[in-house]
Scaffold this motif. Structure first.
Motif, mmCIF file in Angstrom:
data_model
loop_
_atom_site.group_PDB
_atom_site.id
_atom_site.type_symbol
_atom_site.label_atom_id
_atom_site.label_comp_id
_atom_site.label_asym_id
_atom_site.label_seq_id
_atom_site.Cartn_x
_atom_site.Cartn_y
_atom_site.Cartn_z
ATOM 1 N N ALA A 104 -6.110 -4.423 0.814
ATOM 2 C CA ALA A 104 -6.190 -5.866 0.553
ATOM 3 C C ALA A 104 -4.838 -6.543 0.722
ATOM 4 C CB ALA A 104 -6.722 -6.121 -0.856
ATOM 5 N N LYS A 105 -3.786 -5.738 0.951
ATOM 6 C CA LYS A 105 -2.450 -6.334 1.056
ATOM 7 C C LYS A 105 -1.790 -6.078 2.402
ATOM 8 C CE LYS A 105 -1.646 -6.344 -3.852
ATOM 9 N NZ LYS A 105 -1.175 -5.565 -4.990
ATOM 10 N N GLU A 144 0.716 10.347 0.761
ATOM 11 C CA GLU A 144 -0.680 9.901 0.863
ATOM 12 C C GLU A 144 -1.278 9.817 -0.526
ATOM 13 O OE1 GLU A 144 -2.897 11.784 4.321
ATOM 14 O OE2 GLU A 144 -0.979 12.828 4.356
ATOM 15 N N ASN A 145 -1.965 8.727 -0.765
ATOM 16 C CA ASN A 145 -2.494 8.470 -2.085
ATOM 17 C C ASN A 145 -4.009 8.385 -1.972
ATOM 18 O OD1 ASN A 145 -3.415 7.268 -4.424
ATOM 19 N ND2 ASN A 145 -2.005 5.536 -4.352
ATOM 20 N N HIS A 146 -4.688 9.385 -2.532
ATOM 21 C CA HIS A 146 -6.146 9.399 -2.424
ATOM 22 C C HIS A 146 -6.817 8.862 -3.675
ATOM 23 C CE1 HIS A 146 -6.278 11.469 1.449
ATOM 24 N NE2 HIS A 146 -5.204 12.093 1.035
ATOM 25 N N SER A 147 -6.016 8.254 -4.549
ATOM 26 C CA SER A 147 -6.610 7.729 -5.781
ATOM 27 C C SER A 147 -7.050 6.283 -5.545
ATOM 28 C CB SER A 147 -5.579 7.765 -6.911
ATOM 29 O OG SER A 147 -4.634 6.726 -6.714
ATOM 30 N N THR A 148 -7.658 5.694 -6.570
ATOM 31 C CA THR A 148 -8.107 4.316 -6.403
ATOM 32 C C THR A 148 -7.033 3.317 -6.838
ATOM 33 O OG1 THR A 148 -9.180 4.560 -8.518
ATOM 34 C CG2 THR A 148 -10.579 4.711 -6.565
ATOM 35 N N SER A 149 -5.952 3.810 -7.449
ATOM 36 C CA SER A 149 -4.854 2.874 -7.720
ATOM 37 C C SER A 149 -3.953 2.896 -6.492
ATOM 38 C CB SER A 149 -4.085 3.290 -8.971
ATOM 39 O OG SER A 149 -3.636 4.616 -8.833
ATOM 40 N N TYR A 150 -4.172 1.923 -5.628
ATOM 41 C CA TYR A 150 -3.536 1.936 -4.311
ATOM 42 C C TYR A 150 -2.024 1.759 -4.386
ATOM 43 C CZ TYR A 150 -8.333 1.084 -2.788
ATOM 44 O OH TYR A 150 -9.683 1.175 -2.571
ATOM 45 N N THR A 151 -1.358 2.333 -3.424
ATOM 46 C CA THR A 151 0.072 2.126 -3.276
ATOM 47 C C THR A 151 0.301 0.673 -2.862
ATOM 48 O OG1 THR A 151 0.236 4.399 -2.479
ATOM 49 C CG2 THR A 151 2.115 2.957 -2.032
ATOM 50 N N CYS A 152 1.230 0.001 -3.536
ATOM 51 C CA CYS A 152 1.497 -1.400 -3.181
ATOM 52 C C CYS A 152 2.549 -1.474 -2.078
ATOM 53 C CB CYS A 152 2.003 -2.162 -4.403
ATOM 54 S SG CYS A 152 0.640 -2.601 -5.482
ATOM 55 N N TYR A 183 -0.003 3.393 10.910
ATOM 56 C CA TYR A 183 0.991 2.508 10.306
ATOM 57 C C TYR A 183 0.250 1.630 9.307
ATOM 58 C CZ TYR A 183 3.983 3.337 14.457
ATOM 59 O OH TYR A 183 4.747 3.883 15.449
ATOM 60 N N TYR A 184 0.864 1.425 8.158
ATOM 61 C CA TYR A 184 0.350 0.433 7.211
ATOM 62 C C TYR A 184 1.375 -0.696 7.230
ATOM 63 C CZ TYR A 184 -0.728 -1.769 2.694
ATOM 64 O OH TYR A 184 -1.037 -2.661 1.702
ATOM 65 N N VAL A 185 0.956 -1.849 7.700
ATOM 66 C CA VAL A 185 1.897 -2.933 7.962
ATOM 67 C C VAL A 185 1.540 -4.123 7.086
ATOM 68 C CG1 VAL A 185 2.810 -4.451 9.760
ATOM 69 C CG2 VAL A 185 2.058 -2.141 10.350
ATOM 70 N N TYR A 186 2.555 -4.748 6.514
ATOM 71 C CA TYR A 186 2.275 -5.868 5.621
ATOM 72 C C TYR A 186 3.422 -6.856 5.693
ATOM 73 C CZ TYR A 186 5.333 -2.782 2.982
ATOM 74 O OH TYR A 186 6.368 -1.958 2.626
ATOM 75 N N GLU A 187 3.155 -8.054 5.231
ATOM 76 C CA GLU A 187 4.199 -9.060 5.134
ATOM 77 C C GLU A 187 4.042 -9.753 3.795
ATOM 78 O OE1 GLU A 187 6.207 -12.687 7.679
ATOM 79 O OE2 GLU A 187 4.194 -12.043 8.203
ATOM 80 N N VAL A 188 5.014 -9.548 2.939
ATOM 81 C CA VAL A 188 4.972 -10.135 1.607
ATOM 82 C C VAL A 188 6.147 -11.086 1.504
ATOM 83 C CG1 VAL A 188 5.074 -9.669 -0.865
ATOM 84 C CG2 VAL A 188 4.018 -8.003 0.655
ATOM 85 N N SER A 189 5.885 -12.330 1.123
ATOM 86 C CA SER A 189 7.014 -13.224 0.904
ATOM 87 C C SER A 189 6.762 -14.042 -0.348
ATOM 88 C CB SER A 189 7.223 -14.143 2.112
ATOM 89 O OG SER A 189 6.022 -14.805 2.409
ATOM 90 N N GLY A 190 7.774 -14.098 -1.168
ATOM 91 C CA GLY A 190 7.652 -14.854 -2.415
ATOM 92 C C GLY A 190 6.467 -14.421 -3.252
ATOM 93 N N GLY A 191 6.200 -13.110 -3.248
ATOM 94 C CA GLY A 191 5.138 -12.596 -4.101
ATOM 95 C C GLY A 191 3.735 -12.758 -3.531
#
Length: 206
Positions: A104-105, A144-152, A183-191
């Motif tokens: 989702a992120k 690798e995280n196979h749990s449901t608390s996803y890596t942020c 690749y897990y790619v994201y763009e986070v700005s100002g939260g």
């Protein structure tokens, strides 16, 4: 003589095939795939945003290596899905994978052009590959995280890869190879998280 568009499309196809072939995990894949047609995606919005992303990161002190454009790939079963991604861009909340970060992120995209699916590619199967231009930026290797608390998404980074990526060989299962070469790619700005990370730009459909 040849119509200019058919000449253009065959040179486009050559370009696309060379991109794909230079991005194979397994050298035997060269004989296994046939590509019939390439379509260039011309979307100025995405190209301008890719440039804007690069400029912003350059101003933030990123190295040339971090700003280098590379290619990444997604496979679609049908042409409509492939075209839609080219029109709307690669958006969050579209991936079924979650091992490297919260879907989702951010977005997931494949490093290898012959490793686009968790299951083996069977004979006679066809599909549409979208080639994207990608600026990886600052890359963080995560477990690798196979749990449901996803890596942020990691602050100060733009991309996650699997720690175990170095163990991607043609000997492991297609599923593991696929999962580990994302690749897990994201763009986070100002939260807040970008709906569509600017550092990924659809380039061609083949």
């Amino acid at each position: 003589g040849l119509h200019p568009e058919s000449e253009e499309s065959s040179s486009l196809l050559r370009t696309a095939v060379s991109v794909l072939q230079s991005s194979y995990l397994d050298c035997t894949s060269r004989d296994g795939f046939q590509y019939s047609q390439a379509i260039l995606v011309e979307n100025d919005v995405f190209l301008n945003e890719l440039r804007a992303f690069a400029q912003a990161k350059e101003a933030a002190g990123y190295s040339q290596e971090e700003l280098e454009e590379t290619f990444a790939f997604l496979l679609f079963d049908n042409e409509d899905e492939a075209k839609e991604v080219c029109q709307t861009g690669l958006r969050i909340n579209t991936s079924s994978i979650s091992t490297l970060g919260d879907p989702a992120k951010g977005v997931y995209i494949s490093k290898y052009a012959d490793c686009l699916h968790p299951r083996p590619w069977h004979h006679g199967k066809s599909g549409y590959i979208v080639i994207f231009k990608l600026i990886k930026g600052k890359v963080k290797a995560v477990c690798e995280n196979h749990s449901t608390s996803y890596t942020c998404p990691s602050p100060g980074y733009d991309c996650h890869i699997a720690v175990s990526r170095n163990t991607v060989t043609s000997r492991i299962s297609p599923f593991q190879a696929f999962e580990r070469s994302q690749y897990y790619v994201y763009e986070v700005s100002g939260g807040s998280v970008a709906e569509r990370p600017r550092q990924i730009c659809p380039y061609m459909v083949i």
